[in-house]
Enzyme design. Structure first.
Site, PDB file in Angstrom:
ATOM      1  N   LYS A   1      -2.066   6.605   2.942  1.00 56.28           N
ATOM      2  CA  LYS A   1      -3.039   6.877   1.886  1.00 56.28           C
ATOM      3  C   LYS A   1      -3.891   5.645   1.595  1.00 56.28           C
ATOM      4  O   LYS A   1      -5.038   5.766   1.153  1.00 56.28           O
ATOM      5  CB  LYS A   1      -2.340   7.393   0.630  1.00 56.28           C
ATOM      6  CG  LYS A   1      -1.282   6.445   0.034  1.00 56.28           C
ATOM      7  CD  LYS A   1      -1.846   5.452  -0.960  1.00 56.28           C
ATOM      8  CE  LYS A   1      -0.761   4.518  -1.464  1.00 56.28           C
ATOM      9  NZ  LYS A   1      -1.270   3.529  -2.420  1.00 56.28           N
TER      10      LYS A   1
ATOM     11  N   THR B   1      -5.098   7.057  -5.184  1.00 59.17           N
ATOM     12  CA  THR B   1      -5.628   5.844  -4.578  1.00 59.17           C
ATOM     13  C   THR B   1      -7.059   6.020  -4.096  1.00 59.17           C
ATOM     14  O   THR B   1      -7.822   5.058  -4.043  1.00 59.17           O
ATOM     15  CB  THR B   1      -4.726   5.399  -3.405  1.00 59.17           C
ATOM     16  OG1 THR B   1      -3.364   5.468  -3.815  1.00 59.17           O
ATOM     17  CG2 THR B   1      -5.028   3.995  -2.995  1.00 59.17           C
TER      18      THR B   1
END
Length: 330
Positions: free
Chosen positions: A188, A245
């Site tokens: 991620k 994120t």
């Protein structure tokens, strides 16, 4: 219990503060002398977690052997590129029966090993629990409701970490899919850099949503190839951490991408920052791992070309959009 947290950055400090507030006898090891002094005298970490008061009972220590003495739970939160030497440097001071946990998210560049494997190799003979999920350190330290996953094949070890860290504003789930939880946390960061590049280019919400969704597909493909469960990537350590994120203003990885999208070089985007943007290192590791496994990851490839091969961001976006048309689920 007595807990040692190894790594005095923002995330290590937030975890140590959480453990201390849960009533555990907690020591935070930090390499930086100013961090040790600030935690012990002012109950704060202005270098990495400014303006957030820490538990008065939390103690900081600059000597790792002292920090580890008597600990029954050790949590590693050092950056991925130094995790192996950090663990190995004092492995002999870890008592038998101690549970190890790793909150570092990444893939070791030289070996392509996951962080739990790095810890298990550097300090053998202990169960190693991966902790991952959507969790900005500052929000955890401020008591914002947060949910993460503790993953280990040893269910008792995962339950111990769950019990030690859980609180009214910090919910910990358990999982036995260590590979899926770890890959979600590592990959991620790469997608966050890519999303930041789009934002830096001034592109809108449509491309952001497309990148996050297709990024999740890439993460899942690689995970399944390595033996992970596909459902893990729909959970906290996959989709949850990915959305946070890629969209959160506190994301260091997204911020680096924004700077590059706005025309800075990689060196310029990274200059003057104490905190590590793991997505930059993980872009290299992810590409190498995907190539090794024969898994197609076009977003990772495009991000790698931008960061390390001099490809212009707009050209990389155009190349992604011009790829051969295909069904979504292929």
């Amino acid at each position: 219990m007595r807990c040692a947290v190894i790594g005095g950055g923002a995330w290590g400090t937030a975890i140590a503060d959480r453990l201390a507030r849960n009533g555990h006898d907690t020591v935070l090891w930090a390499r930086e002398a100013d961090v040790v002094e600030a935690v012990n005298t002012r109950h704060e970490n202005p270098r990495f977690l400014a303006n957030i008061p820490l538990a008065p009972s939390l103690v900081a220590e600059g000597d790792m052997a002292t920090a580890l003495r008597g600990a029954t739970l050790v949590v590693y939160a050092a950056p991925s590129h130094v995790l192996r030497p950090v663990v190995a440097s004092c492995a002999q001071h870890i008592a038998a029966g101690t549970v190890l946990s790793v909150a570092t998210k990444g893939i070791e560049r030289e070996t392509l090993a996951l962080m739990t494997d790095v810890v298990a190799e550097a300090a053998p003979g202990h169960p190693v629990v991966a902790v991952s999920g959507p969790s900005f350190a500052a929000e955890v330290a401020m008591g914002q409701p947060t949910a993460v996953v503790a993953a280990c094949a040893d269910h008792a070890a995962a339950k111990l970490v769950q019990a030690a860290m859980s609180a009214s504003a910090f919910r910990v789930y358990t999982s036995d899919d260590v590979v899926g939880v770890e890959l979600g946390g590592a990959l991620k960061n790469v997608m966050a850099v890519a999303t930041g590049i789009l934002d830096g280019l001034g592109m809108g919400f449509n491309p952001r949503a497309a990148l996050i969704t297709r990024g999740l597909a890439e993460m899942t493909r690689l995970g399944v190839a390595l033996g992970a469960k596909p459902d893990t990537f729909a959970g906290l350590a996959g989709l949850g951490d990915l959305v946070l994120t890629c969209t959160g203003a506190l994301s260091r990885n997204r911020a680096v991408g924004v700077a590059i999208g706005q025309g800075q070089t990689l060196d310029e985007a990274l200059a003057g920052k104490d905190s590590v943007a793991e997505g930059v290192l993980n872009t290299q590791s992810a590409k190498a791992l995907a190539d090794k496994m024969g898994v197609e990851m076009p977003i990772v490839d495009a991000t790698h070309r931008i960061l390390f091969d001099g490809c212009a961001p707009r050209d990389a976006v155009a190349e992604l959009m011009a790829r051969e048309l295909r069904p979504e689920r292929d």
